[in-house]
Design a protein around this motif. Structure first.
Motif, PDB file in Angstrom:
ATOM      1  N   ASN A  18      40.663  46.979  42.548  1.00  0.00           N
ATOM      2  CA  ASN A  18      39.191  46.645  41.894  1.00  0.00           C
ATOM      3  C   ASN A  18      39.234  45.948  40.763  1.00  0.00           C
ATOM      4  O   ASN A  18      38.371  46.178  39.997  1.00  0.00           O
ATOM      5  N   LEU A  27      31.685  44.665  43.113  1.00  0.00           N
ATOM      6  CA  LEU A  27      31.634  45.015  44.061  1.00  0.00           C
ATOM      7  C   LEU A  27      30.402  44.515  44.962  1.00  0.00           C
ATOM      8  O   LEU A  27      30.323  44.684  46.405  1.00  0.00           O
ATOM      9  N   ILE A  28      29.403  43.967  44.420  1.00  0.00           N
ATOM     10  CA  ILE A  28      28.240  43.593  44.998  1.00  0.00           C
ATOM     11  C   ILE A  28      28.065  42.068  44.207  1.00  0.00           C
ATOM     12  O   ILE A  28      28.080  41.966  42.969  1.00  0.00           O
ATOM     13  N   ASP A  44      23.343  39.760  48.028  1.00  0.00           N
ATOM     14  CA  ASP A  44      24.319  40.691  49.185  1.00  0.00           C
ATOM     15  C   ASP A  44      23.066  41.612  49.802  1.00  0.00           C
ATOM     16  O   ASP A  44      22.251  42.295  49.041  1.00  0.00           O
ATOM     17  N   ASN A  72      31.751  49.575  47.728  1.00  0.00           N
ATOM     18  CA  ASN A  72      31.307  48.139  48.374  1.00  0.00           C
ATOM     19  C   ASN A  72      29.969  48.126  49.080  1.00  0.00           C
ATOM     20  O   ASN A  72      29.649  48.922  49.939  1.00  0.00           O
ATOM     21  N   ASN A  73      29.066  47.072  48.440  1.00  0.00           N
ATOM     22  CA  ASN A  73      27.709  47.114  49.134  1.00  0.00           C
ATOM     23  C   ASN A  73      26.794  48.173  49.271  1.00  0.00           C
ATOM     24  O   ASN A  73      26.181  48.582  50.049  1.00  0.00           O
TER      25      ASN A  73
END
Length: 263
Positions: free
Chosen positions: A182, A205-206, A210, A257-258
């Motif tokens: 990460n 992560l975003i 998105d 993630n997302n």
């Protein structure tokens, strides 16, 4: 001391007698000179100088051994490491004699690199002096195999191990890839550059725009709604997101993630 003997004889037997006496007298003179030599000022000065040199050599050995002991301790804490040490000549002091091993203290906070050393003795005279040395500690560290750009993640094939003197790596280093999860580069890194903690940052992560899942939960239920990220976000960072079902903008914390958990 000089003896001068003038003997004139014409008889062969007397000549042999006086020759024998001369040899014996020469031996006596040499014996007297040998006994008297230690009391000679020049001889005493030479003897004192030799003694001081021996004491200085012993003092240097004690400090060198302490420096080497510290270096060996460092190698025990880091796998596949080895060291090289150097010691500057200690100042020559006429009173720097110690009946036993002196107290040796390292005044430098750094484990490797330049070392400032204090040497103290209590007997027969109380004195102290300072010495300087250096510990080079060679360790395999991670360097980039190619040029990497800011924001790039780091994969195993992006780095390799290279042995370097870590006393010169003031900004830190890595010996394995355990800390790269990460993470992404915070700056551009060229091939051969050492990877340091300063060259990494948590990966996003975003990204803005998105499509994400907006999650709301408590002990009894969990609700997930479609949303859109209005900002970039790293793990545990708060960002603004838009609920695509209601059109409302809310704040949430990046949880994966997302995925964003609303506050």
């Amino acid at each position: 001391m000089t003896f001068r003997i003038n003997i004139q004889v014409h008889d062969n037997n007397k000549r042999l007698f006086f020759t024998t006496k001369a040899v014996q007298l020469t031996r006596i003179v040499m014996l007297i000179a040998a006994i008297a030599a230690p009391t000679c000022p020049a001889f005493a000065e030479t003897s004192k100088k030799q003694e001081e040199e021996q004491q200085q050599q012993q003092l240097n050995r004690w400090v060198y051994e302490a420096l080497e002991e510290k270096a060996q301790t460092l190698t025990h804490t880091i796998t596949n490491s080895h060291y090289d040490i150097s010691l500057n000549s200690l100042p020559t002091l006429p009173f720097a004699h110690c009946e036993s091993k002196p107290d040796i203290t390292f005044l430098t906070a750094m484990e490797a690199g330049s070392q400032r050393i204090k040497v103290e003795c209590a007997t027969p005279n109380r004195w102290s002096l300072y010495a300087r040395g250096h510990i080079s500690l060679f360790v395999p560290v991670l360097v980039a195999t190619r040029t990497l750009n800011r924001g790039d993640p780091i994969n195993d094939n992006d780095v390799t191990l290279r042995e370097m003197d870590i006393s010169q790596l003031r900004r830190g280093y890595f010996i394995n890839t355990d800390h790269f999860a990460n993470q992404q580069l915070s700056r551009r890194v060229r091939a051969g550059d050492v990877l340091t903690p300063h060259s990494l940052q948590e990966a996003h992560l975003i990204r803005r725009g998105d499509r994400i899942a907006i999650v709301a939960s408590n002990d009894n239920f969990t609700i997930s709604m479609p949303g859109e990220a209005l900002e970039d976000g790293r793990l545990n960072q708060q960002i603004r997101v838009r609920n695509l079902s209601s059109g409302k903008t809310v704040r949430g914390m990046v949880s994966g993630n997302n995925e964003v958990k609303v506050l």
